[in-house]
Enzyme design. Structure first.
Site, short mmCIF file in Angstrom:
data_model
loop_
_atom_site.label_atom_id
_atom_site.label_comp_id
_atom_site.label_asym_id
_atom_site.label_seq_id
_atom_site.Cartn_x
_atom_site.Cartn_y
_atom_site.Cartn_z
N LYS A 150 33.00 30.29 46.72
CA LYS A 150 33.49 29.69 47.95
C LYS A 150 33.41 30.68 49.12
O LYS A 150 33.99 31.76 49.08
CB LYS A 150 34.95 29.24 47.78
CG LYS A 150 35.18 28.23 46.67
CD LYS A 150 34.53 26.90 46.99
CE LYS A 150 34.87 25.86 45.92
NZ LYS A 150 34.25 24.54 46.22
N ARG B 58 61.78 11.46 55.07
CA ARG B 58 60.60 11.40 55.93
C ARG B 58 59.60 10.33 55.50
O ARG B 58 58.60 10.11 56.17
CB ARG B 58 59.93 12.77 55.99
CG ARG B 58 60.85 13.84 56.59
CD ARG B 58 60.16 15.18 56.67
NE ARG B 58 61.04 16.22 57.19
CZ ARG B 58 60.71 17.50 57.30
NH1 ARG B 58 59.50 17.91 56.91
NH2 ARG B 58 61.57 18.37 57.78
N LYS C 141 51.61 19.10 41.91
CA LYS C 141 52.78 18.61 42.63
C LYS C 141 53.11 17.16 42.29
O LYS C 141 54.04 16.59 42.87
CB LYS C 141 52.56 18.75 44.14
CG LYS C 141 52.22 20.16 44.60
CD LYS C 141 51.87 20.18 46.08
CE LYS C 141 51.31 21.52 46.50
NZ LYS C 141 50.94 21.53 47.93
N PRO D 163 57.81 20.15 48.47
CA PRO D 163 58.01 20.71 47.13
C PRO D 163 56.68 21.12 46.51
O PRO D 163 55.69 20.39 46.59
CB PRO D 163 58.65 19.55 46.36
CG PRO D 163 59.28 18.69 47.41
CD PRO D 163 58.36 18.80 48.60
N GLU D 164 56.66 22.29 45.92
CA GLU D 164 55.47 22.77 45.23
C GLU D 164 55.73 22.72 43.73
O GLU D 164 56.71 22.13 43.28
CB GLU D 164 55.12 24.18 45.74
CG GLU D 164 54.86 24.19 47.25
CD GLU D 164 54.51 25.56 47.80
OE1 GLU D 164 53.93 26.38 47.06
OE2 GLU D 164 54.81 25.83 48.99
N ARG E 234 49.67 25.64 59.57
CA ARG E 234 50.81 26.19 58.87
C ARG E 234 51.05 27.60 59.40
O ARG E 234 50.37 28.06 60.31
CB ARG E 234 50.57 26.27 57.36
CG ARG E 234 50.29 24.94 56.67
CD ARG E 234 49.90 25.21 55.23
NE ARG E 234 49.78 24.01 54.42
CZ ARG E 234 48.67 23.30 54.30
NH1 ARG E 234 47.57 23.67 54.95
NH2 ARG E 234 48.64 22.23 53.52
#
Length: 292
Positions: free
Chosen positions: A168, A122, A61, A2-3, A278
């Site tokens: 960055k 999980r 989150k 879930p985000e 991912r």
């Protein structure tokens, strides 16, 4: 996992149904669900018993219930503790009937008879009690204090985040997923924001203009608001709201999960590539890959 939109949907459901209620019974069914609470299951249940839920909040989150936890023992009414909830990969905060017993990790009975259950197939998520601390003008639980503000936070400073990103020298998608730069964005909404802004996730953040980075952050906020309005994104039964209902924003995704389908903007065939263990989904025409 879930985000931000999915967690916010859960928070709103809890806000409507548990605020003002007192916990009259608490049971930990699986110790792994409270592994972040270092004092152990017995301490958590003892401290929650009799605690009144005074509010709900969220950053990124993480969500938490503010508690009048000191009231039963000290007589204070000020919120001085928080029950921090991390949903992990499959955590659910459910109200009413108890779901499948094998997945319920923690349950709490409220003074109106409502059962609040934490189910987690999980077992990556969990509950912990934490002190509230002041950070950047906000009061948050100590375990959440390191997180940056998220794009839906009223105090989110786009210009400051752009400045950080421009310093960055790594992929912009990697930095979008860094919860200490901007919280709440996960793999799904990073891909959606990058598609909307026409930026490939492998572009080095420092090479992007302020306008490009601003477009990415604005797109992230927009897509998450849209997802929130549709109950979040559910690909399976692991993400549901407090009533056990799935969101339906997955039908509106423009990038994530659309490998082999045509880009809704230009018609090119969408691609998938591996990124940070991912998958990233993008349009090769709208979002050209940077040259190495």
């Amino acid at each position: 996992m879930p985000e931000l939109p999915e967690v916010e949907v859960v928070r709103r459901g809890l806000q409507d149904h548990v605020v003002g209620k007192t916990m009259t019974a608490v049971r930990v069914h699986h110790p792994r669900a409270v592994r972040r609470h270092e004092a152990g299951p017995a301490d958590l249940t003892a401290r929650l018993l009799g605690a009144r839920i005074s509010g709900t909040d969220r950053r990124g989150k993480y969500l938490w219930l503010t508690l009048d936890a000191g009231a039963p023992t000290t007589g204070r009414d000020d919120p001085d503790a928080a029950l921090v909830v991390h949903l992990g990969m499959s955590g659910q905060m459910l109200l009413g009937g108890v779901p499948r017993a094998e997945h319920v990790r923690i349950s709490a009975v409220l003074d109106d008879g409502t059962v609040l259950s934490f189910a987690d197939q999980r077992t990556f998520g969990g509950w912990q009690l934490a002190d509230l601390v002041s950070v950047d003008g906000s009061v948050v639980p100590a375990p959440v204090a390191h997180l940056a503000r998220d794009p839906l936070d009223p105090l989110f400073d786009v210009d400051s985040v752009i400045k950080v990103l421009r310093g960055k020298h790594s992929e912009v998608k990697r930095r979008l997923l860094d919860q200490q730069v901007v919280s709440g964005i996960g793999n799904i909404y990073a891909d959606e924001a990058l598609w909307r802004a026409k930026v490939h996730g492998a572009r080095v953040a420092a090479t992007l203009t302020r306008r490009q980075l601003g477009a990415v952050l604005d797109a992230a906020a927009d897509v998450m608001r849209e997802a929130l309005a549709k109950g979040g994104t559910s690909f399976d039964s692991l993400y549901v709201n407090v009533n056990g209902q799935s969101g339906y924003f997955d039908r509106s995704l423009d990038a994530y999960g659309r490998e082999g389908e045509h880009c809704r903007r230009c018609g090119a065939v969408m691609r998938r590539e591996k990124f940070m263990n991912r998958s990233s989904f993008y349009c090769p025409r709208c979002q050209p890959r940077p040259r190495r």
